[in-house]
Enzyme design. Structure first.
Site, PDB file in Angstrom:
ATOM      1  N   ARG A 305       7.741  -1.632  -2.864  1.00  0.00           N
ATOM      2  CA  ARG A 305       7.585  -0.364  -2.156  1.00  0.00           C
ATOM      3  C   ARG A 305       8.617   0.653  -2.621  1.00  0.00           C
ATOM      4  O   ARG A 305       8.297   1.830  -2.827  1.00  0.00           O
ATOM      5  CB  ARG A 305       7.678  -0.607  -0.640  1.00  0.00           C
ATOM      6  CG  ARG A 305       6.429  -1.242  -0.079  1.00  0.00           C
ATOM      7  CD  ARG A 305       6.564  -1.708   1.352  1.00  0.00           C
ATOM      8  NE  ARG A 305       5.258  -2.170   1.830  1.00  0.00           N
ATOM      9  CZ  ARG A 305       5.069  -2.848   2.949  1.00  0.00           C
ATOM     10  NH1 ARG A 305       6.104  -3.159   3.719  1.00  0.00           N
ATOM     11  NH2 ARG A 305       3.855  -3.217   3.305  1.00  0.00           N
ATOM     12  N   HIS A 448      -0.757   2.306  -3.227  1.00  0.00           N
ATOM     13  CA  HIS A 448      -0.044   1.116  -3.701  1.00  0.00           C
ATOM     14  C   HIS A 448       0.949   0.599  -2.663  1.00  0.00           C
ATOM     15  O   HIS A 448       1.704   1.361  -2.072  1.00  0.00           O
ATOM     16  CB  HIS A 448       0.727   1.440  -4.988  1.00  0.00           C
ATOM     17  CG  HIS A 448      -0.158   1.490  -6.195  1.00  0.00           C
ATOM     18  ND1 HIS A 448       0.198   2.166  -7.339  1.00  0.00           N
ATOM     19  CD2 HIS A 448      -1.371   0.945  -6.451  1.00  0.00           C
ATOM     20  CE1 HIS A 448      -0.757   2.043  -8.250  1.00  0.00           C
ATOM     21  NE2 HIS A 448      -1.714   1.310  -7.726  1.00  0.00           N
ATOM     22  N   GLU A 449       0.949  -0.729  -2.483  1.00  0.00           N
ATOM     23  CA  GLU A 449       1.910  -1.427  -1.612  1.00  0.00           C
ATOM     24  C   GLU A 449       1.918  -0.900  -0.183  1.00  0.00           C
ATOM     25  O   GLU A 449       2.948  -0.843   0.476  1.00  0.00           O
ATOM     26  CB  GLU A 449       3.327  -1.361  -2.199  1.00  0.00           C
ATOM     27  CG  GLU A 449       3.436  -1.827  -3.624  1.00  0.00           C
ATOM     28  CD  GLU A 449       2.766  -3.175  -3.863  1.00  0.00           C
ATOM     29  OE1 GLU A 449       2.778  -4.018  -2.950  1.00  0.00           O
ATOM     30  OE2 GLU A 449       2.222  -3.383  -4.951  1.00  0.00           O
ATOM     31  N   GLY A 450       0.748  -0.541   0.307  1.00  0.00           N
ATOM     32  CA  GLY A 450       0.637  -0.086   1.688  1.00  0.00           C
ATOM     33  C   GLY A 450       0.473   1.409   1.783  1.00  0.00           C
ATOM     34  O   GLY A 450       1.316   2.168   1.320  1.00  0.00           O
TER      35      GLY A 450
END
Length: 602
Positions: A305, A448-450
């Site tokens: 993140r 991406h990544e949440g």
């Protein structure tokens, strides 16, 4: 000629004049380094990014990976660039020397990585994921797993992935169905499929180390029953040589609007295309304890993140520098009040609205870079630090900042890319210039990544209130310490300190008001505007930190670096921070518009 990827001058300011990265070399863990070696790494990163990554960025975008049913094909320039990265050791700068890494301070390694993200986001994704994979195994793997998989990743022989999502589950990891059957010989056999797997298959390296979330039958339901497994593309023999093909195969590639140079695959595990040991099923090796997989994977996800925020920042930054160079060279129009058509046109940077767009970009990308490196410096505070309280403080502050450092650059550095296109005018939409690709690449970082929504729920639903709001309180306390220092300097610094303190107080009041009824649905209905507003307050803090670091410093002849810092800070405080007022109003009111709108009304 100054680079249009990143500003080496800005990096030096942030690392040395503000964050005092050189002081880290006085700690035993970093004692093999000095200002000279840190500068050497930064200069080498700039050179390799410029010479080996940037030149094939557009080719990587135009000739994205393709799958012929058997093999995934990637343009050869990617493999060559990754080989140079491994040869120079730049692929593992921040990893421990005990496994062959450079053991540089994390903040400097992050600055070096930003050069590659700015130069070629598609190619830089392969080493980015590999480093995250290696860090997870160093933290949670066995010594044998580290020797078998991490050392080859450091050497550049293996790459790594993270395999979480599945087609039917998306971000809801409780709903994954990939299962891991105990084979009775210390290994497991995995069956299922994983979607959106970046770097999921290729022939760029000898092997690919997949870290896979799966459920062991009989375990607890939901996320509590998730375990983590190493599933290599090829099994590794006891002597470290490459063994037989494992039962994990690509069945197709996803073709995205950006990040086109990164393979993105749908992978099948255990479909029987290959039969390692004479049996179907992908051979997997349990990492740590059963049913603790999601906790372990968060070690990689939280790092990813921060890395996504760094990538968004780097792409926004290079777009800004390219639009700045264009604005200085492009002749068009005349100043207001000068209507004489016989007079020559002026560079468009002379037009007020163009300067507005450039200043907005500068405030976003330089503010975001400060935030990214500040978070990286917090990581260093947890390494080889005898002060236990300082370590805990850094951990807690990083925890509350993680959703912000992921999402704020992904939103506002994308806006910088949009403004870079606008500065270019009609040319900005053409493939002749880089800025349209930068926009497409950066648009993916919001997911991406949440997504923003997931990060917002994490911030307002967990980070801001857990422990009685201790994490948010620590953030406010730390930012107010900056305000106190700035206020003592007088002038603009004192003016902006007052503005920041007012915004911090409003942030605290809004958080309490959002939860006043104790109803999570009502509190979290407006979590995303809360995330945006808190993000702006945090970046205002980062700008005040930079102003304090720049206080009293004069520019050399022909340079306007410090003047630029002061102008961008003024822009952010006067044009951007006021955005937070209406957003905090909305959140504090616990507005139910979104919550009460029925699905059929949309």
């Amino acid at each position: 000629m100054a680079s249009t990827l990143l500003s080496a001058r800005d990096l030096r300011f942030l690392l040395y004049e503000w964050l005092d990265a050189e002081a880290l070399t006085r700690r035993p863990h970093y004692a093999d380094h000095s200002r000279e070696t840190l500068d050497g790494a930064l200069e080498l990163a700039e050179r390799v990014a410029t010479d080996h990554f940037a030149p094939h960025n557009k080719a990587n975008d135009a000739n994205e990976p393709h799958f012929d049913g058997e093999r995934v094909h990637v343009i050869p320039e990617v493999k060559k660039a990754l080989e140079v990265l491994a040869e120079t050791g730049l692929n593992a700068l921040g990893l421990p020397a005990s496994v062959g890494g450079g053991q540089l301070p994390h903040v400097v390694a992050s600055a070096c990585s930003a050069w590659f993200q700015a130069a070629n986001l598609g190619s830089s994704a392969y080493p980015f994921l590999t480093v995250g994979n290696a860090r997870l195994l160093l933290a949670h793997g066995t010594p044998e797993q580290v020797d078998t998989y991490v050392r080859p990743m450091v050497e550049g022989r293996f790459t790594g992935t993270m395999c979480l999502s599945e087609p039917q589950a998306g971000s809801s990891l409780a709903d994954i169905t990939t299962r891991a059957q105990d084979a009775g010989d210390g290994t497991y056999r995995l069956f299922g499929n994983k979607m959106w797997i970046s770097a999921g298959d290729h022939e760029l390296t000898e092997n690919i180390v997949h870290l896979v979330l799966a459920k062991i039958p009989g375990g607890p339901p939901g996320v509590k029953g998730i375990s983590l497994f190493i599933v290599p593309k090829y099994l590794v023999d006891p002597d470290g040589s490459i063994g037989e093909r494992n039962d994990v195969v690509p069945v197709g590639l996803n073709h995205k609007m950006g990040y086109r140079g990164t393979v993105n695959a749908l992978l099948n595990f255990g479909e029987g295309r290959h039969t390692p040991g004479g049996e179907p099923g992908a051979v997997g090796y349990l990492v740590g304890e059963p049913h603790q997989g999601l906790r372990y994977m968060f070690h990689m996800m939280n790092g990813a993140r921060i890395g996504v925020g760094a990538g968004a920042t780097a792409v926004g930054y290079t777009g800004y520098l390219k639009s700045l160079a264009y604005a200085r060279e492009r002749l068009q129009g005349r100043p207001l009040g000068d209507k004489d058509p016989s007079r020559p046109p002026v560079p468009i940077i002379e037009h007020t609205d163009v300067r507005r767009m450039l200043l907005a970009q500068k405030s976003y990308v330089e503010g975001a870079l400060a935030l990214v490196l500040y978070c990286a410096r917090l990581v260093d505070e947890t390494v080889d630090n005898d002060d236990a309280a300082a370590r805990e403080r850094a951990d807690a502050l990083l925890d509350v900042l993680t959703p912000i450092v992921k999402s704020w650059p992904s939103q506002w550095c994308l806006e910088a890319n949009s403004l870079a296109i606008q500065v270019h005018g009609g040319y900005g939409y053409t493939r002749e210039y880089d800025v349209e690709q930068h926009y497409r690449d950066n648009r993916l970082n919001a997911i991406h990544e949440g997504t923003h929504g997931i990060q917002a729920l994490d911030l307002l639903g967990r980070k801001a209130v857990q422990g009685g709001g201790a994490g948010l309180g620590l953030l406010v306390e730390t930012a107010r310490a900056t305000s106190a220092r700035a206020r003592g300097l007088g002038g603009a610094e004192a003016e902006f300190a007052d503005l920041l303190d007012t915004a911090l107080e409003r942030m605290v009041q809004t958080t309490a008001a959002a939860w006043a009824n104790g109803d999570p649905a009502e509190a979290l209905a407006n979590a995303t505007p809360y995330l945006e507003a808190v993000g702006h307050v945090v970046v205002a803090w980062m700008w005040l930190e930079q102003l304090v670091a720049a206080h009293g410093k004069e520019d050399a002849a022909g340079e306007a670096f410090y003047a630029g810092k002061r102008a961008a800070a003024a822009y952010f405080f006067r044009h951007e921070l006021p955005r937070t007022g209406p957003q905090f109003d909305l959140v504090a009111s616990r507005d139910r518009t979104v919550l009460d709108t029925p699905a059929e009304a949309l």
